[in-house]
Write a protein that holds these residues in place. Structure first.
Motif, PDB file in Angstrom:
ATOM      1  N   TRP A 100       0.853  -1.183   0.000  1.00  0.00           N
ATOM      2  CA  TRP A 100       0.000   0.000   0.000  1.00  0.00           C
ATOM      3  C   TRP A 100       0.891   1.236   0.000  1.00  0.00           C
ATOM      4  O   TRP A 100       1.869   1.308   0.740  1.00  0.00           O
ATOM      5  CB  TRP A 100      -0.881   0.017   1.243  1.00  0.00           C
ATOM      6  CG  TRP A 100      -1.698  -1.222   1.403  1.00  0.00           C
ATOM      7  CD1 TRP A 100      -1.313  -2.375   2.012  1.00  0.00           C
ATOM      8  CD2 TRP A 100      -3.014  -1.447   0.933  1.00  0.00           C
ATOM      9  NE1 TRP A 100      -2.324  -3.309   1.952  1.00  0.00           N
ATOM     10  CE2 TRP A 100      -3.388  -2.761   1.288  1.00  0.00           C
ATOM     11  CE3 TRP A 100      -3.927  -0.671   0.235  1.00  0.00           C
ATOM     12  CZ2 TRP A 100      -4.617  -3.307   0.984  1.00  0.00           C
ATOM     13  CZ3 TRP A 100      -5.163  -1.218  -0.063  1.00  0.00           C
ATOM     14  CH2 TRP A 100      -5.498  -2.517   0.310  1.00  0.00           C
ATOM     15  N   GLN A 147       3.803   2.736   2.093  1.00  0.00           N
ATOM     16  CA  GLN A 147       3.363   3.181   3.409  1.00  0.00           C
ATOM     17  C   GLN A 147       3.137   2.008   4.346  1.00  0.00           C
ATOM     18  O   GLN A 147       3.354   2.107   5.542  1.00  0.00           O
ATOM     19  CB  GLN A 147       2.088   4.024   3.275  1.00  0.00           C
ATOM     20  CG  GLN A 147       2.346   5.292   2.486  1.00  0.00           C
ATOM     21  CD  GLN A 147       1.074   6.012   2.093  1.00  0.00           C
ATOM     22  OE1 GLN A 147       0.001   5.447   2.043  1.00  0.00           O
ATOM     23  NE2 GLN A 147       1.223   7.292   1.781  1.00  0.00           N
ATOM     24  N   ARG A 148       2.698   0.881   3.774  1.00  0.00           N
ATOM     25  CA  ARG A 148       2.515  -0.316   4.597  1.00  0.00           C
ATOM     26  C   ARG A 148       2.378  -1.535   3.696  1.00  0.00           C
ATOM     27  O   ARG A 148       2.154  -1.408   2.495  1.00  0.00           O
ATOM     28  CB  ARG A 148       1.307  -0.204   5.519  1.00  0.00           C
ATOM     29  CG  ARG A 148      -0.037  -0.173   4.817  1.00  0.00           C
ATOM     30  CD  ARG A 148      -1.181   0.014   5.828  1.00  0.00           C
ATOM     31  NE  ARG A 148      -2.431   0.241   5.145  1.00  0.00           N
ATOM     32  CZ  ARG A 148      -3.318  -0.697   4.868  1.00  0.00           C
ATOM     33  NH1 ARG A 148      -3.096  -1.945   5.222  1.00  0.00           N
ATOM     34  NH2 ARG A 148      -4.441  -0.400   4.237  1.00  0.00           N
ATOM     35  N   GLU A 149       2.529  -2.685   4.313  1.00  0.00           N
ATOM     36  CA  GLU A 149       2.352  -3.961   3.620  1.00  0.00           C
ATOM     37  C   GLU A 149       1.391  -4.802   4.436  1.00  0.00           C
ATOM     38  O   GLU A 149       1.339  -4.686   5.657  1.00  0.00           O
ATOM     39  CB  GLU A 149       3.691  -4.684   3.483  1.00  0.00           C
ATOM     40  CG  GLU A 149       4.695  -3.937   2.649  1.00  0.00           C
ATOM     41  CD  GLU A 149       6.063  -4.611   2.634  1.00  0.00           C
ATOM     42  OE1 GLU A 149       6.302  -5.520   3.457  1.00  0.00           O
ATOM     43  OE2 GLU A 149       6.891  -4.230   1.798  1.00  0.00           O
ATOM     44  N   SER A 150       0.633  -5.649   3.756  1.00  0.00           N
ATOM     45  CA  SER A 150      -0.250  -6.573   4.457  1.00  0.00           C
ATOM     46  C   SER A 150      -0.200  -7.921   3.748  1.00  0.00           C
ATOM     47  O   SER A 150       0.217  -8.015   2.598  1.00  0.00           O
ATOM     48  CB  SER A 150      -1.685  -6.035   4.531  1.00  0.00           C
ATOM     49  OG  SER A 150      -2.233  -5.891   3.243  1.00  0.00           O
TER      50      SER A 150
END
Length: 101
Positions: A27, A45-48
């Motif tokens: 993301w 901004q982030r990973e999931s």
């Protein structure tokens, strides 16, 4: 969809056998396109992570209230703990063989 059909999954045990994988989502924000190729430059901004393949099927069954039992072979790599955690979060009974090849 018939709600009665969905409710019939509750309490049932379903065996899922197949390719087990871990999906990774990145993301971020794209502000430009690379000059070398037509691909976006992403400021992450982030990973999931989420179960993929047969593990996704097991995840969907568990979300419907079934007891999902997942059987498959996965790689013995750095993501195995992430996958195990994602399956545990979703209350999936995992019988996985770790292949170290």
């Amino acid at each position: 969809m018939d709600r009665g059909l969905i409710d019939k999954f509750a309490g049932k045990t379903v065996l899922v056998l197949g390719d087990v994988m871990l999906d990774k989502y990145v993301w971020g924000e794209v502000t430009r396109i690379s000059p070398e190729a037509p691909v976006p430059i992403v400021h992450v901004q982030r990973e999931s992570y989420a179960p993929g393949g047969a593990a996704n099927v097991a995840s969907n069954l568990a979300a419907l209230g079934a007891k999902a039992v997942l059987v498959g072979v996965v790689g013995d790599d750095s993501h195995k703990k992430v996958l195990a955690g994602e399956l545990e979060k979703r209350k999936i009974v995992a019988k996985l063989l770790w292949d170290d090849r």
